[in-house]
Write a protein that holds these residues in place. Sequence first.
Motif, PDB file in Angstrom:
ATOM      1  N   PHE A 231    -112.886 -10.896  -1.578  1.00 22.26           N
ATOM      2  CA  PHE A 231    -113.496 -12.126  -2.082  1.00 22.26           C
ATOM      3  C   PHE A 231    -115.020 -11.995  -2.125  1.00 22.26           C
ATOM      4  O   PHE A 231    -115.663 -12.554  -3.028  1.00 22.26           O
ATOM      5  CB  PHE A 231    -113.071 -13.321  -1.238  1.00 22.26           C
ATOM      6  CG  PHE A 231    -111.794 -13.975  -1.704  1.00 22.26           C
ATOM      7  CD1 PHE A 231    -111.822 -14.996  -2.635  1.00 22.26           C
ATOM      8  CD2 PHE A 231    -110.566 -13.557  -1.224  1.00 22.26           C
ATOM      9  CE1 PHE A 231    -110.652 -15.599  -3.078  1.00 22.26           C
ATOM     10  CE2 PHE A 231    -109.383 -14.146  -1.656  1.00 22.26           C
ATOM     11  CZ  PHE A 231    -109.422 -15.170  -2.588  1.00 22.26           C
ATOM     12  N   ASP A 232    -115.609 -11.268  -1.174  1.00 22.68           N
ATOM     13  CA  ASP A 232    -117.056 -11.036  -1.224  1.00 22.68           C
ATOM     14  C   ASP A 232    -117.432 -10.249  -2.472  1.00 22.68           C
ATOM     15  O   ASP A 232    -118.406 -10.570  -3.166  1.00 22.68           O
ATOM     16  CB  ASP A 232    -117.513 -10.280   0.028  1.00 22.68           C
ATOM     17  CG  ASP A 232    -117.637 -11.168   1.248  1.00 22.68           C
ATOM     18  OD1 ASP A 232    -117.574 -12.406   1.088  1.00 22.68           O
ATOM     19  OD2 ASP A 232    -117.790 -10.633   2.365  1.00 22.68           O
ATOM     20  N   MET A 233    -116.669  -9.193  -2.752  1.00 21.40           N
ATOM     21  CA  MET A 233    -116.954  -8.392  -3.954  1.00 21.40           C
ATOM     22  C   MET A 233    -116.728  -9.212  -5.222  1.00 21.40           C
ATOM     23  O   MET A 233    -117.480  -9.107  -6.191  1.00 21.40           O
ATOM     24  CB  MET A 233    -116.092  -7.134  -3.960  1.00 21.40           C
ATOM     25  CG  MET A 233    -116.542  -6.087  -2.952  1.00 21.40           C
ATOM     26  SD  MET A 233    -115.654  -4.519  -3.127  1.00 21.40           S
ATOM     27  CE  MET A 233    -114.134  -4.926  -2.259  1.00 21.40           C
ATOM     28  N   ALA A 234    -115.677 -10.050  -5.213  1.00 22.21           N
ATOM     29  CA  ALA A 234    -115.408 -10.899  -6.374  1.00 22.21           C
ATOM     30  C   ALA A 234    -116.537 -11.894  -6.601  1.00 22.21           C
ATOM     31  O   ALA A 234    -116.884 -12.199  -7.757  1.00 22.21           O
ATOM     32  CB  ALA A 234    -114.086 -11.638  -6.181  1.00 22.21           C
ATOM     33  N   ALA A 235    -117.114 -12.415  -5.523  1.00 24.46           N
ATOM     34  CA  ALA A 235    -118.234 -13.355  -5.662  1.00 24.46           C
ATOM     35  C   ALA A 235    -119.417 -12.679  -6.347  1.00 24.46           C
ATOM     36  O   ALA A 235    -120.081 -13.278  -7.207  1.00 24.46           O
ATOM     37  CB  ALA A 235    -118.639 -13.882  -4.290  1.00 24.46           C
ATOM     38  N   GLU A 236    -119.669 -11.426  -5.997  1.00 22.76           N
ATOM     39  CA  GLU A 236    -120.756 -10.688  -6.645  1.00 22.76           C
ATOM     40  C   GLU A 236    -120.468 -10.491  -8.127  1.00 22.76           C
ATOM     41  O   GLU A 236    -121.360 -10.651  -8.980  1.00 22.76           O
ATOM     42  CB  GLU A 236    -120.953  -9.337  -5.952  1.00 22.76           C
ATOM     43  CG  GLU A 236    -121.438  -9.441  -4.513  1.00 22.76           C
ATOM     44  CD  GLU A 236    -121.565  -8.083  -3.846  1.00 22.76           C
ATOM     45  OE1 GLU A 236    -121.363  -7.054  -4.549  1.00 22.76           O
ATOM     46  OE2 GLU A 236    -121.874  -8.033  -2.647  1.00 22.76           O
TER      47      GLU A 236
ATOM     48  N   VAL B  51    -121.585 -17.278 -12.776  1.00 27.38           N
ATOM     49  CA  VAL B  51    -120.807 -18.287 -12.057  1.00 27.38           C
ATOM     50  C   VAL B  51    -121.398 -18.471 -10.664  1.00 27.38           C
ATOM     51  O   VAL B  51    -121.540 -17.504  -9.912  1.00 27.38           O
ATOM     52  CB  VAL B  51    -119.323 -17.873 -11.938  1.00 27.38           C
ATOM     53  CG1 VAL B  51    -118.533 -18.928 -11.168  1.00 27.38           C
ATOM     54  CG2 VAL B  51    -118.716 -17.646 -13.323  1.00 27.38           C
ATOM     55  N   GLN B  52    -121.734 -19.699 -10.312  1.00 30.85           N
ATOM     56  CA  GLN B  52    -122.235 -19.993  -8.967  1.00 30.85           C
ATOM     57  C   GLN B  52    -121.062 -20.062  -8.008  1.00 30.85           C
ATOM     58  O   GLN B  52    -120.109 -20.819  -8.230  1.00 30.85           O
ATOM     59  CB  GLN B  52    -122.998 -21.319  -8.951  1.00 30.85           C
ATOM     60  CG  GLN B  52    -123.604 -21.654  -7.590  1.00 30.85           C
ATOM     61  CD  GLN B  52    -124.287 -23.012  -7.575  1.00 30.85           C
ATOM     62  OE1 GLN B  52    -124.264 -23.748  -8.565  1.00 30.85           O
ATOM     63  NE2 GLN B  52    -124.902 -23.360  -6.456  1.00 30.85           N
ATOM     64  N   VAL B  53    -121.103 -19.277  -6.931  1.00 32.17           N
ATOM     65  CA  VAL B  53    -119.972 -19.188  -6.008  1.00 32.17           C
ATOM     66  C   VAL B  53    -120.419 -19.511  -4.583  1.00 32.17           C
ATOM     67  O   VAL B  53    -121.448 -19.040  -4.109  1.00 32.17           O
ATOM     68  CB  VAL B  53    -119.345 -17.774  -6.025  1.00 32.17           C
ATOM     69  CG1 VAL B  53    -118.225 -17.667  -4.983  1.00 32.17           C
ATOM     70  CG2 VAL B  53    -118.802 -17.451  -7.406  1.00 32.17           C
TER      71      VAL B  53
END
Length: 330
Positions: free
Chosen positions: A113-118, A125-127
């Motif tokens: 999920f951290d990598m997906a947020a990047e 997209v603001q995450v």
Amino acid sequence: MKMLINVAETVVADALRGMAAAHPELTVDVDNRVIVRRDAPVAGKVGLVSGGGSGHEPLHGGFVGRGMLDAACPGEIFTSPVPDQIARAAAAVDSGAGVLFIVKNYTGDVLNFDMAAELAEDEGVQVAKVLVNDDVAVTDSLFTAGRRGTGATLFVEKIAGAAAEEGAPLERVESIARQVNASSRSFGVALAACTTPAKGSPTFDLPSGELELGIGIHGEPGRERRRMMTSGEIADFAVDAVVDDLHPRSAVIALVNGMGATPLLELYGFNAEVQRALAVRGVTVARTLVGNYVTSLDMAGASLTVCQVDEELLRLWDAPVSTPALRWGI
């Protein structure tokens, strides 16, 4: 072990095809493993995305819909979804108001999920991210550093989902999600191990006449193994574990959750003992939910989750929700 499947390799894809057929209000991308509410993205609304390994149904796909998640990403059995999959879900639900990732505290989930947020942020997209770590049974496990994320995930998805549905901004939705997690504690008990389709036999050895106290949702070991106890004795143990850690000062929502193979007859009986044990300890229960919501395939057993609530959190819990697995007020 007998299973209602074709072959182990297609279990998740087959389930997703069946889900698509049963729930036309959802868009189910079987190939890319993303489940999205059909009306997404909703204009002006914060998008909620969660996910994790399959095998915990109805978590998470069963909680996609109005008042809860906008998208869910199912991984393989007990395996985290991949970053591209999660980023694709974020893009599908982003209306410009931002996206909140709700992540159970397991190492694979956290990293992906951290990598997906990047990846999502690279696409504009603001995450924001909220980690669920409510399990008081153990501090570290085979799957994670720190406390595991279990039943409180449902509370976070429902209450934060209601806030997002009302149009709350990303910062507020994130704050509410963090408050719910901080106010929640869980404890699980296994009476029998689960069986993964790939293995075809129990994932761990639990002899007849014994139970595991503090089990994780992937079959991780708990605090201790004991001879079989009565429902009342198990309830006292579980309630002590969550109350001694949370020290609730106001009313709570109680989730009595089946692990997949425990019938409702037993779960409602266990709930009666949980209610007794909470009352003895001076804890007021404002709402109760009983059933299979955060499971571990065919594991026999149950978990207890309590969430301390104020008037606002209780109002958001009661707000309308319409998903395959949770529905009221509509």
